[in-house]
Design an enzyme around this catalytic site. Structure first.
Site, PDB file in Angstrom:
ATOM      1  N   ASP A   1     -53.847  26.667  23.052  1.00 33.94           N
ATOM      2  CA  ASP A   1     -53.768  27.843  23.894  1.00 33.94           C
ATOM      3  C   ASP A   1     -52.413  27.787  24.616  1.00 33.94           C
ATOM      4  OD1 ASP A   1     -56.422  29.606  25.599  1.00 33.94           O
ATOM      5  OD2 ASP A   1     -54.315  30.114  25.306  1.00 33.94           O
TER       6      ASP A   1
HETATM    7  C1  GLC Z   1     -54.114  33.130  26.621  1.00 36.92           C
HETATM    8  C2  GLC Z   1     -55.568  33.052  26.217  1.00 36.92           C
HETATM    9  C3  GLC Z   1     -55.774  33.044  24.729  1.00 36.92           C
HETATM   10  C4  GLC Z   1     -54.676  33.844  24.054  1.00 36.92           C
HETATM   11  C5  GLC Z   1     -53.388  33.094  24.272  1.00 36.92           C
HETATM   12  C6  GLC Z   1     -52.185  33.804  23.630  1.00 36.92           C
HETATM   13  O1  GLC Z   1     -53.883  32.337  27.742  1.00 36.92           O
HETATM   14  O2  GLC Z   1     -56.355  32.004  26.760  1.00 36.92           O
HETATM   15  O3  GLC Z   1     -57.081  33.583  24.506  1.00 36.92           O
HETATM   16  O4  GLC Z   1     -54.940  33.971  22.677  1.00 36.92           O
HETATM   17  O5  GLC Z   1     -53.117  32.878  25.652  1.00 36.92           O
HETATM   18  O6  GLC Z   1     -51.948  35.013  24.294  1.00 36.92           O
END
Ligand code: GLC
Length: 718
Positions: free
Chosen positions: A289
């Site tokens: 993440d």
């Molecule tokens: C965010 C979210 C995740 C998302 C990622 C990319 O913090 O937790 O669900 O896909 O970043 O945007």
């Protein structure tokens, strides 16, 4: 994963790569924004934290700046995938640099959050899950993939399959609700939709099951918070939706921000290697993440980015999103022997495998440019409207709906007119101007209505029926949007009370991204429609239901609590040794009822159904459970028949009920059908104290009904 074998091609490519190029494949970044600001980003972050600058001011600076797409790093093979690029021309330009100007020509993955539609925004996942219709979920994902692929995206960070039982957690909006089976069906359908029949097709995009795992069980419903959970519950409630996505061929998995029992998922070897790779045989790639690897320092399990890079890649993390922990440290760690090169090679092979599975080496540029209207096609809007209609849940109706088409009504509340709120959370490419608000929908069908911004304006007019629009804006749910209070605002309740006191008939329309505590509405409204955030066709779909052109068929996939203090609130709870009852010393709250305001599976229609004659037959390896469902109303309808089971005596406490199957059936007025469910014995098991999955002999109780409370039951013995 397809059954194509790319292993030799992967090995040949890997053998030709330098150490730096291998590390580059594990590095995912977005456009650099450093140049957007006169001051270093670190200073900017400090100003933001100190309140010297606001997010809006930052957004304005970004909008005014020209992002740096790091072309030189791509050319040098230092980047394997890009996030945040969803513009065709830009993606094609960057891909051309990767393919034609880097030494090995390895194409880029372009990852993006295509969560519920791309340009044609569809209902938020929590809403769409209330359709109980996997084929619909697949179709809307297929549509989203076509639009996103045109914009150069070849991986979406979806489906989110986090079982969510705490309405305080804002990301419940992105889930398929509180039930494990529904999240599993939802996730698998979305994977099939995004990746299509053939992931190498130009309009297929890789799906990414997230957030692995147990993110929805954050303590207190507070986003990013710790998770303490037994392995039994992980395996029974949390992991099955991810396994369903892997069985459906998902190409990527995103570990979650949270820790599980003290170990952050980003560095959790048990999760990422023992479960994902060894037990499940997952061959795709893991992508962190955003910044999650570096955040293991804040978690307190890594000393610095070097430590975090080592811990993450050894735990089984392949791609580092945004933190550059891998890019800044892995070469040195491998060169000085801290990390075995085979660990690095394994991660690179996983990334290359996904690029081969996507056909990027044969066709790095995705869809051809001939489509003159790639977005918001009429058939896309039609599908979005169907999905919105099926996501709407009728919670209460005191014989007031559907409204007569010529009836003059009042419409109260800014949510009725604010189209941009209909996109819902995580709708990065859906434009408010493309959305139909409720007021727009009423206008388009030339309904006789008067719009009022608030109740005060509506009271004096001699209109006897009003649609009162309350709930949440799109930014009140989603990431970093946990709430300690899930009741309506005082202002909204005051509007409701004023209209009630004025003797109006009130149809409440709820726009929200989470279950809300609405006992007063349930008590005093004449009707309640749960309208979530329904996407581009919100207003048309709502008008279709309000005027009876379309039957409401949605059923809740989350319980609606009486109060914030009741969270987490879910149907598959334990009985306890003192189940709630009249006797004082039982498990309940003194100040609220012991049943939710609306239970899981609940949803009304414009007709009525009666359930009777349940029967259970034991077959070779399953129970066949059936019941007769009759439409006892005056209009045709579609009913979602639900089948649950209970295991009244087991070695560990079991849920009082657990969903095992469901079916949507059409019934003409007066028509009856026997609906049958085949329940394999394997679905009735659980993990014992030694982590063995056991299916015990003994009594089971099966339930068939219109929701998790209103059921008819029959016993059977295994
Ligand atoms: C965010 C979210 C995740 C998302 C990622 C990319 O913090 O937790 O669900 O896909 O970043 O945007």
């Amino acid at each position: 994963m397809s059954n194509r074998n790319y292993e030799q091609r992967i090995k040949n490519l890997l053998d030709s790569m330098t150490l730096a190029e291998k590390v580059g494949q594990l590095n995912q970044v977005g456009p650099s924004v450093v140049g957007a600001f006169e001051i270093p980003v670190e200073e900017l972050q400090k100003k933001l934290l100190d309140g010297e600058i606001t997010m809006d001011e930052i957004a304005k600076m970004l909008a005014a700046s020209k992002p740096d797409y790091r072309e030189d790093d791509i050319r040098a093979g230092k980047i394997g995938s890009m996030g945040g690029v969803a513009k065709r021309e830009t993606a094609m330009q960057l891909q051309r640099i990767a393919v034609e100007e880097s030494r090995l020509g390895i194409p880029l993955i372009f990852g993006y959050d295509v969560i519920h539609g791309f340009r044609t925004g569809t209902p938020i996942p929590l809403a769409e899950s209330c359709a109980w219709e996997p084929e619909l979920w697949r179709k809307t994902a297929r549509m989203a993939a076509k639009e996103a692929a045109y914009a150069g995206v070849n991986m979406t960070f979806a489906p989110m399959v986090d079982v969510s039982r705490d309405a305080r957690w804002g990301r419940v909006a992105e889930s398929a609700g509180e039930d494990t089976l529904l999240n599993a069906h939802y996730g698998a359908a979305k994977v099939r939709g995004f990746q299509g029949e053939d992931p190498t097709a130009p309009d297929s995009i890789a799906a990414c099951a997230k957030h692995f795992a147990a993110y929805g069980f954050a303590e207190g419903g507070r986003d990013y918070n710790r998770v303490e959970m037994s392995e039994q519950q992980l395996r029974e409630d949390v992991l099955p939706p991810f396994k369903a996505c892997i069985d459906a061929g998902v190409l990527a998995v995103m570990p979650s921000f949270n820790d599980i029992n003290g170990v952050p998922s980003s560095v959790n070897t048990w999760l990422l290697r023992d479960i994902l790779r060894s037990e499940w045989g997952f061959k795709g790639t893991t992508v962190s993440d955003a910044n999650a690897i570096e955040e293991c320092i804040a978690h307190g399990v890594c000393a610095d980015k070097t430590d975090a890079a080592k811990a993450a890649i050894e735990a089984g993390m392949d791609i580092d999103m945004n933190s550059c922990s891998f890019a800044d440290n892995l070469e040195e760690l491998v060169s000085n022997g801290s990390i075995d090169i085979r660990i690095l090679d394994e991660a690179v092979k996983n990334v290359l495998r996904v690029k081969f599975e996507l056909g990027l080496f044969e066709n790095p540029y995705g869809v051809l440019d001939e489509d003159k209207q790639p977005f918001l096609k009429p058939e896309y809007r039609a599908l979005a409207r169907e999905a919105a209609q099926k996501s709407i849940v009728l919670l209460k109706n005191e014989n007031i709906l559907p409204l007569a088409k010529d009836k003059r009504i009042g419409v109260v509340g800014e949510l009725a007119a604010n189209a941009s709120e209909m996109t819902g959370t995580w709708a990065l490419s859906t434009l408010g101007e493309d959305c139909v608000s409720l007021v727009d929908g009423l206008s388009q069908r030339k309904a006789d209505y008067v719009y009022y911004e608030n109740a005060e304006q509506a009271i004096s007019d001699d209109i006897d029926t009003v649609l009162l629009c309350v709930g949440e804006g799109k930014d009140e749910s989603g990431e970093a949007a946990s709430k300690a209070r899930i009741e309506l605002s005082e202002e909204q309740l005051s509007d409701f009370r004023k209209l009630k006191a004025a003797g109006k008939k009130i149809v409440v329309i709820l726009f929200n991204g989470r279950p809300l505590a609405i006992p007063e509405l349930k008590e005093n409204a004449d009707a309640i429609i749960e309208a979530w955030h329904l996407g581009v066709e919100a207003g048309n779909a709502l008008a279709d239901i309000i005027y009876g052109d379309v039957m409401p068929t949605g059923k809740l996939t989350v319980s609606f609590p009486n109060a914030s203090g009741e969270c987490p609130c879910y149907y598959s709870k334990r009985n306890t040794g003192r189940p709630a009852g009249g006797f004082k010393f039982t498990s309940k709250y003194l100040d609220i009822p012991s049943k939710p305001v609306y239970p899981f599976g609940y949803g009304l229609s414009y007709t009525e159904y009666e359930y009777s004659d349940i029967s259970v037959e034991r077959t070779a390896g399953s129970f066949k459970v059936s019941a007769v469902v009759r439409n006892v109303g005056a209009v045709a309808g579609v009913e979602t028949v639900q089948c649950y089971f209970s295991d009244p005596v087991a070695r560990r406490t079991r849920p009082i009920k657990k969903l095992v199957s469901y079916a949507k059936i059409q019934l003409a007025p007066g028509e009856a059908k026997r609906v049958a469910f085949e329940i394999p014995f394997a679905q009735l098991g659980y993990y014992d104290e030694k982590m063995r999955y056991i299916i015990e002999q003994g009594k089971f109780i099966f339930h068939i009904g219109k929701n998790s409370e209103d059921v008819i039951s029959a016993e059977a013995v295994l």
